[in-house]
Scaffold this motif. Structure first.
Motif, PDB file in Angstrom:
ATOM      1  N   LYS A 272      -9.831  -9.239  -1.229  1.00  0.00           N
ATOM      2  CA  LYS A 272      -8.500  -9.786  -1.496  1.00  0.00           C
ATOM      3  C   LYS A 272      -7.860  -9.118  -2.705  1.00  0.00           C
TER       4      LYS A 272
ATOM      5  N   ARG B  56      -6.762  -5.583  -1.755  1.00  0.00           N
ATOM      6  CA  ARG B  56      -5.540  -5.579  -0.953  1.00  0.00           C
ATOM      7  C   ARG B  56      -4.314  -5.852  -1.813  1.00  0.00           C
ATOM      8  N   ALA B  57      -4.460  -6.741  -2.795  1.00  0.00           N
ATOM      9  CA  ALA B  57      -3.332  -7.021  -3.686  1.00  0.00           C
ATOM     10  C   ALA B  57      -2.967  -5.792  -4.508  1.00  0.00           C
TER      11      ALA B  57
ATOM     12  N   THR C 213      -1.243  -3.279  -2.333  1.00  0.00           N
ATOM     13  CA  THR C 213       0.137  -3.730  -2.091  1.00  0.00           C
ATOM     14  C   THR C 213       1.048  -3.368  -3.254  1.00  0.00           C
TER      15      THR C 213
ATOM     16  N   THR D 161      -1.669 -13.870  -5.200  1.00  0.00           N
ATOM     17  CA  THR D 161      -3.002 -13.349  -4.894  1.00  0.00           C
ATOM     18  C   THR D 161      -4.043 -13.605  -5.978  1.00  0.00           C
ATOM     19  N   ASN D 162      -3.630 -13.769  -7.228  1.00  0.00           N
ATOM     20  CA  ASN D 162      -4.603 -13.948  -8.308  1.00  0.00           C
ATOM     21  C   ASN D 162      -5.020 -15.416  -8.395  1.00  0.00           C
TER      22      ASN D 162
ATOM     23  N   LYS E 103      -2.777 -18.559  -9.774  1.00  0.00           N
ATOM     24  CA  LYS E 103      -2.405 -19.532  -8.749  1.00  0.00           C
ATOM     25  C   LYS E 103      -2.902 -20.924  -9.102  1.00  0.00           C
TER      26      LYS E 103
END
Length: 327
Positions: free
Chosen positions: A242, A245-246, A249, A300-301, A305
């Motif tokens: 994850k 991917r962040a 991005t 994403t973090n 979050k």
């Protein structure tokens, strides 16, 4: 009719410009400020920040600086505010914008490099950096700050708040709240190309690291399909996937925005005067990353979050509930 059509075009451009920069400012400043506060709160109350979190925190500071020094004054001028700064104010605002923009590129590159090192296998050449980057992270970030401050001095030398006789001289970049006026074409080309290749080198590096991360994720996906029967150790790999991917991005978004911004920048070097519409488009893409980046980080973090979630109120024991009802 021609005057009416020009007036309508100017009004339409002003409306779109004001709306666009207002949206960027409203998103960028609160979101980047929230990320800084979230990491600071985590550092003071909970655990030590990871190297990736430290990089993201400095990236949020750089984006916040860009928002205050480019997006915010651009929004004010779009709404009709004039004479925001004097010569010293213009030099400082544009200087810190250049520093923060350059720093944003360097930190995004560092983030992609560290993530590539983190997910690299033990047999990779990058494995030797897994311990060195966290150990020398502070030195790397400080050197980035020094490099950015040293290579952005041209903004101080050629920046002014007003024009002589209200005429735009050749080789002038009009920010509407400040003017960046170069003395001749040679200075424009030398400064422009040096800044382009300075940033382009880091863009290439972050693109290479992102392609390497995507390759590792593809190989990891194939291994997971072949090992569905075993679930041991998948939670850690899922978290790394994850995070990877962040990071990819962010790199893709920055590369796209950088490409549009610098394509217009290189075009501007080939002409004497830049049209206001082209300057507006370039300015929009130049600071678009400051609004998109914090949204990706917040989404994403896990540490950031978690700060969005309200603490749950613990329910009273049943014995107290029944006792109060009998009373």
């Amino acid at each position: 009719l021609r005057r009416i059509s020009i007036t309508i075009f100017m009004d339409t451009r002003a409306i779109f410009k004001a709306s666009g920069f207002l949206i960027l400012t409203v998103i960028s400043i609160p979101s980047n400020l929230f990320i800084c506060c979230a990491f600071l709160h985590t550092r003071l109350t909970e655990t030590k920040l990871t190297p990736a979190d430290v990089i993201l925190c400095h990236l949020a500071i750089a984006n916040l600086t860009s928002a205050f020094t480019r997006s915010f004054p651009q929004m004010l001028t779009a709404f009709g505010c004039q004479n925001l700064y004097d010569d010293i104010g213009c030099k400082m605002v544009l200087y810190f914008y250049r520093v923060s923009r350059t720093l944003s590129i360097k930190l995004t590159c560092l983030l992609s490099t560290y993530q590539a090192v983190l997910v690299a296998p033990a047999t990779s050449i990058l494995d030797c950096l897994k311990l060195k980057i966290p150990k020398y992270l502070q030195h790397i970030i400080v050197s980035f700050y020094g490099f950015c401050f040293a290579t952005s001095v041209h903004s101080i030398l050629f920046c002014y708040s007003k024009l002589i006789n209200n005429t735009v001289p050749p080789y002038t970049f009009n920010y509407e709240y400040c003017y960046l006026t170069y003395p001749d074409y040679t200075v424009v080309i030398s400064v422009g190309l040096s800044l382009f290749f300075r940033d382009f080198a880091f863009i290439v590096m972050m693109a290479v690291m992102s392609c390497y991360i995507l390759l590792l994720l593809y190989r990891h996906g194939k291994k997971v399909k072949n090992l569905r029967s075993s679930d041991n150790g998948t939670s850690g790999s899922r978290a790394e996937t994850k995070a990877s991917r962040a990071v990819v991005t962010l790199v893709i978004l920055y590369t796209v925005f950088f490409g549009v911004d610098n394509a217009i920048w290189l075009y501007s070097l080939s002409i004497v005067r830049v049209a206001p519409l082209i300057s507006d488009i370039r300015g929009f893409f130049a600071i678009l990353y400051t609004s998109v980046c914090p949204v990706v980080v917040i989404a994403t973090n896990p540490k950031v979050k978690a700060k969005l979630k309200l603490p749950r109120i613990k329910s009273l024991p049943r014995s107290m509930d029944t006792g109060s009802s009998t009373m």
